[in-house]
Design a protein around this motif. Structure first.
Motif, PDB file in Angstrom:
ATOM      1  N   UNK A  12       0.838  -1.202   0.000  1.00 21.63           N
ATOM      2  CA  UNK A  12       0.000   0.000   0.000  1.00 21.63           C
ATOM      3  C   UNK A  12       0.871   1.250   0.000  1.00 21.63           C
ATOM      4  N   UNK A  13       1.932   1.209   0.778  1.00 22.84           N
ATOM      5  CA  UNK A  13       2.850   2.359   0.852  1.00 22.84           C
ATOM      6  C   UNK A  13       3.486   2.629  -0.511  1.00 22.84           C
ATOM      7  N   UNK A  14       3.919   1.576  -1.166  1.00 27.41           N
ATOM      8  CA  UNK A  14       4.526   1.718  -2.491  1.00 27.41           C
ATOM      9  C   UNK A  14       3.531   2.300  -3.486  1.00 27.41           C
ATOM     10  N   UNK A  15       2.297   1.828  -3.400  1.00 25.62           N
ATOM     11  CA  UNK A  15       1.237   2.352  -4.283  1.00 25.62           C
ATOM     12  C   UNK A  15       0.978   3.831  -4.020  1.00 25.62           C
ATOM     13  N   UNK A 178      -0.867   8.160   3.165  1.00 31.55           N
ATOM     14  CA  UNK A 178       0.531   7.757   3.343  1.00 31.55           C
ATOM     15  C   UNK A 178       1.002   8.037   4.767  1.00 31.55           C
ATOM     16  N   UNK A 179       0.621   9.181   5.313  1.00 35.01           N
ATOM     17  CA  UNK A 179       0.994   9.507   6.694  1.00 35.01           C
ATOM     18  C   UNK A 179       0.402   8.480   7.660  1.00 35.01           C
ATOM     19  N   UNK A 180      -0.836   8.055   7.389  1.00 32.60           N
ATOM     20  CA  UNK A 180      -1.450   7.016   8.216  1.00 32.60           C
ATOM     21  C   UNK A 180      -0.707   5.703   8.062  1.00 32.60           C
ATOM     22  N   UNK A 181      -0.351   5.387   6.834  1.00 36.05           N
ATOM     23  CA  UNK A 181       0.352   4.141   6.563  1.00 36.05           C
ATOM     24  C   UNK A 181       1.716   4.109   7.255  1.00 36.05           C
ATOM     25  N   UNK A 182       2.396   5.252   7.271  1.00 41.01           N
ATOM     26  CA  UNK A 182       3.713   5.349   7.903  1.00 41.01           C
ATOM     27  C   UNK A 182       3.619   5.441   9.426  1.00 41.01           C
ATOM     28  N   UNK A 183       2.387   5.602   9.913  1.00 40.35           N
ATOM     29  CA  UNK A 183       2.140   5.731  11.349  1.00 40.35           C
ATOM     30  C   UNK A 183       2.983   6.857  11.954  1.00 40.35           C
TER      31      UNK A 183
END
Length: 336
Positions: A12-15, A178-183
């Motif tokens: 998901x991060x890569x996307x 992305x910010x959510x994904x990166x926590x």
């Protein structure tokens, strides 16, 4: 407990990162398409056709003949040669190809990820919102182009602003995901949410005013700074013009407000720095925003005094992306 969470998060991060790169790219290409007056060179939507550029003279003549039917050619470019037409055609064609790539990238990777993880991981459906907005953006793009094909020599600045605003909305949403994904860790000491929301409001208004200014070619007038040809409020408008709705069509008024909002943003930024200092919040959080705003102001002035030289105007538009995303980073860190 979910399994393969790390893999899922990575994909998901890569996307999301890929989508950010593509969206920033299309904003840049779109800005150059606008600055080179190339946006009306392809007069049909060609949703499923037009993937490849013309490969023979007959096809080139077909597109050129279609372009000759619209007011932009009849009134402004009646002396244009086929070779000159090819230049503006390729700008618009490249813009549309990149849009198609974004459309595919906004859904195909999600389907693949879903098929891979559907048995052992909850798939967050919020990501499909990106695809829906990209589809809507495609419609707005054609809606914008169509406004310049019949009676006008240019597209509606209202539709241009809508097109750019939706692009920034999509970019902001992807960046937030992305910010959510990166926590990203939130601030323990919060800055007033209302203050940040008002700040964000002025940033959005400034972006819209910039689009209005581009659509009205308003940067070609009053190419002095900090005054507008020696005055704070130029002589060809009065104070009542500043509060008329009809003045949204007046490039002088739009340029005045674009300058004025810039000063308001500076005041908000100074206040935001003060809050970081008094609350003991790490200044690394705001450093990028400080630099981005400073660069954007300098670029704005250079763009103005050079009469909207393309290279400066293009970088200035891209600079607004850095300003918005660096502010969203601060906004995110101060949410609960």
């Amino acid at each position: 407990m979910f399994v393969n969470t790390d893999q899922y998060t990575k994909y998901i991060r890569l996307w999301l990162i890929t989508m950010i790169i593509l969206i920033v790219s299309i904003v840049g290409v779109g800005g150059l398409t606008r600055l080179t007056d190339s946006g009306l060179s392809i007069t049909a939507w060609e949703l499923f056709s037009g993937i490849f550029p013309p490969f023979n003279i007959e096809k080139w003549n077909f597109y050129f003949d279609e372009y000759k039917k619209i007011p932009e050619y009849k009134i402004l470019n009646f002396n244009m040669t086929l070779e000159e037409f090819k230049v503006i055609f390729y700008w618009e064609w490249g813009h549309r190809i990149l849009a198609r790539i974004i459309g595919l990238m906004s859904i195909i990777p999600l389907i693949i990820i879903f098929l891979r993880f559907k048995k052992n991981l909850f798939f967050e459906k919020k990501y499909y919102l990106v695809f829906l907005l990209v589809c809507f953006q495609g419609f707005i793009g054609w809606f914008m182009v169509s406004s310049g094909l019949v009676e006008n020599t240019d597209v509606s600045h209202y539709r241009l602003a809508s097109h750019l605003s939706i692009a920034f909305l999509i970019l902001s949403l992807v960046f937030w995901f992305l910010l959510q994904n990166l926590e990203i860790k939130k601030n323990t000491q919060k800055i007033n949410f209302f203050f940040l929301s008002v700040f964000l409001f002025f940033l959005i208004i400034q972006i819209i005013l910039g689009a209005f200014l581009a659509g009205l070619d308003g940067g070609l007038i009053y190419n002095t700074w900090p005054d507008m040809n020696g005055q704070f409020i130029p002589s060809d408008i009065d104070k009542t013009d500043l509060i008329k709705i009809s003045s949204s069509n007046d490039p002088t008024v739009i340029q005045f407000y674009h300058r004025f909002i810039a000063y308001i943003i500076i005041l908000f930024l100074v206040t935001l720095n003060y809050f970081h200092y008094t609350k003991g919040i790490d200044f690394n959080n705001i450093t990028v925003l400080n630099i981005a705003v400073a660069i954007q102001i300098i670029l704005g002035i250079i763009t103005l005094v050079t009469g909207v030289e393309i290279k400066y105007a293009s970088i200035h538009q891209l600079g607004s992306i850095l300003v918005l995303l660096s502010f969203l980073f601060i906004y995110y860190k101060n949410t609960n």
